[in-house]
Design an enzyme around this catalytic site. Structure first.
Site, short mmCIF file in Angstrom:
data_model
loop_
_atom_site.label_atom_id
_atom_site.label_comp_id
_atom_site.label_asym_id
_atom_site.label_seq_id
_atom_site.Cartn_x
_atom_site.Cartn_y
_atom_site.Cartn_z
N CYS A 1 3.54 -1.57 9.97
CA CYS A 1 2.45 -2.54 10.00
C CYS A 1 1.55 -2.41 8.78
O CYS A 1 1.05 -3.40 8.25
CB CYS A 1 1.65 -2.39 11.31
SG CYS A 1 1.03 -0.73 11.56
N THR A 2 1.39 -1.17 8.30
CA THR A 2 0.58 -0.96 7.10
C THR A 2 1.25 -1.60 5.90
O THR A 2 0.62 -2.29 5.10
CB THR A 2 0.42 0.57 6.84
OG1 THR A 2 -0.07 1.17 8.02
CG2 THR A 2 -0.50 0.84 5.68
#
Ligand code: ZN
Length: 439
Positions: free
Chosen positions: A221-222
């Protein structure tokens, strides 16, 4: 001052030991002190033992190995063997200080041994340009202490397994004379560790395998939506853009191909600009793609010093050895911490306890393979499984003939309580497992 009155050591071989040569070591061995081992008696024999009898094996002649050889030779150890299978690369020269530009391409073990032998009179380093797996137990048995400066966990585990295989037990009691202490050093960037392993007595490499987790990656997600670091941008280009945009067709990304790196670099800069992140460089791009962790000379020096000190303490019995695991970190400031790693009751390498495998009778061989490779305390690489069926040895699984992996236990003839012998590159011996059916 006690050290000034001890008699000079006799020149043993050709006058190597000039007057006062070992004064620095004698201060530790020939006078008492508050940190000495409770049973320590100051004497001159300890130094004689170091100089003339004690045989040390250094595994690895790289960043740690160069430091280890230098430290040990200057501490009085003369009978040293060194094993390394690598040749010198130009990128080694900033920290592997026994090597010079003229040595590039030559075997590390040979150049390192020549350097030490020429520089330190009386020292007899014997090089072996080989793999550790090329030697059998008779080779390893000749050493008093083995020190590892390796960058491979597989090689460490193999060495650990070899020393465990040398142990002899009588009526279940370990014969202490069969123990060869293993001092293990490891570094990664600004982090390092040094540990003392007494095989069969203290925690071994496999007892603490959970301490070497598989490569940690950035959370997806980062990478996908909230990058903060230049590395996140590079990972975005590598993981998400490369398979989507297929800049070179179906070719997979090759870290050694400059055109590939250039493409990832360009895309990473675009991504970084979008999020106002600075610091994406070609060099960093290559580092992230190839998973390069820079080697730091000072970390190697500290860890090798800690390991050499443990060799000295154990060889001389003058001081209490490290118990048993030191971690070092100078990423930010300087931090060290020592703890006692504990033995694992059912360690697959040192416990002598058969390993249980719990599977339902309906399972497939594939599930066993996945377990052997993915279980944090086993982490095998390419297990080969054999068993005995109706009195005959039968190979159940070999990676090159992998037609059995989708076969159910039933069709392989495996029943509850079946013993499976597993061979793997992480150990010189086969590991025995017992198949227990769950209901
Ligand atoms: Zn163990």
């Amino acid at each position: 001052n006690a050290d000034t009155v001890s008699p000079p050591i006799m020149a043993v071989d050709g006058g190597y030991d000039w007057d006062g040569r070992w004064n620095h070591v004698r201060k530790f061995l020939e006078r008492p002190g508050p940190f000495a081992h409770p049973d320590f008696e100051p004497c001159t024999e300890s130094l004689q033992f170091l100089l003339e009898m004690c045989k040390i094996l250094v595994i690895g002649a790289g960043g740690l190995g160069c430091e280890l050889l230098k430290n040990l030779a200057l501490s009085g150890f003369r009978l040293i063997h060194v094993v390394d299978m690598d040749t010198i690369d130009i990128s080694n020269l900033n920290r592997q200080f026994l090597f010079r530009p003229k040595d590039v391409g030559r075997p590390k073990a040979e150049v390192a041994a020549d350097f030490i032998n020429n520089r330190i009179p009386g020292c007899k380093v014997v090089p072996h340009y080989k793999k550790i797996q090329d030697f059998d137990e008779s080779f390893y048995r000749q050493f008093h202490i083995i020190v590892c400066g390796l960058d491979s966990i597989i090689a460490r585990r193999w060495m650990n397994g070899m020393l465990i295989s040398l142990l002899s037990y009588e009526d279940g009691v370990l014969d202490p004379s069969s123990i060869i202490p293993l001092i293990d050093g490891g570094t990664e960037g600004f982090k390092g560790n040094s540990r003392v392993i007494l095989p069969g007595m203290t925690a071994c490499i496999d007892c603490t395998l959970e301490l070497y987790p598989p490569q940690i990656n950035f959370p997806m997600c980062t990478i996908a939506s909230m990058p903060r670091l230049p590395e996140h941008c590079i990972e975005y280009a590598r993981i998400l853009l490369w398979p989507k945009e297929k800049p070179f067709g179906e070719t997979s990304l090759d870290g050694d191909n400059p055109e590939h790196i250039q493409w990832v670099f360009k895309k990473s800069i675009e991504r970084a600009a979008e999020f106002h992140i600075t610091g994406v460089t070609y060099r960093l791009t290559q580092g992230v793609v190839k998973r390069i962790i820079p080697a730091v000379a000072s970390t190697n020096a500290v860890i090798a010093a800690a390991c050499s000190l443990e060799v000295f303490k154990i060889a001389s019995s003058a001081y209490i050895p490290l118990n048993n695991y030191l971690v070092f970190n100078d990423v930010d400031g300087l931090y060290t911490y020592t703890f006692e790693a504990e033995r694992k009751e059912n360690c697959s390498a040192c416990s002598q306890v058969p390993q249980n495998l719990q599977f339902p009778p309906s399972a497939k061989l594939q599930e066993v393979l996945e377990y052997l490779m993915e279980n944090a305390s086993l982490q095998m690489k390419s297990p080969a499984i054999t068993t005995t069926l109706e009195g005959k040895n039968k190979t159940l699984y070999l990676q090159v003939f992998n037609f059995t992996e989708h076969t159910h236990f039933f069709y392989l003839g495996l029943s509850d309580g079946q013993e499976l012998a597993v061979a793997d590159v992480t150990t010189p011996q086969t590991v025995l497992f017992k198949l227990n059916f769950t209901t």
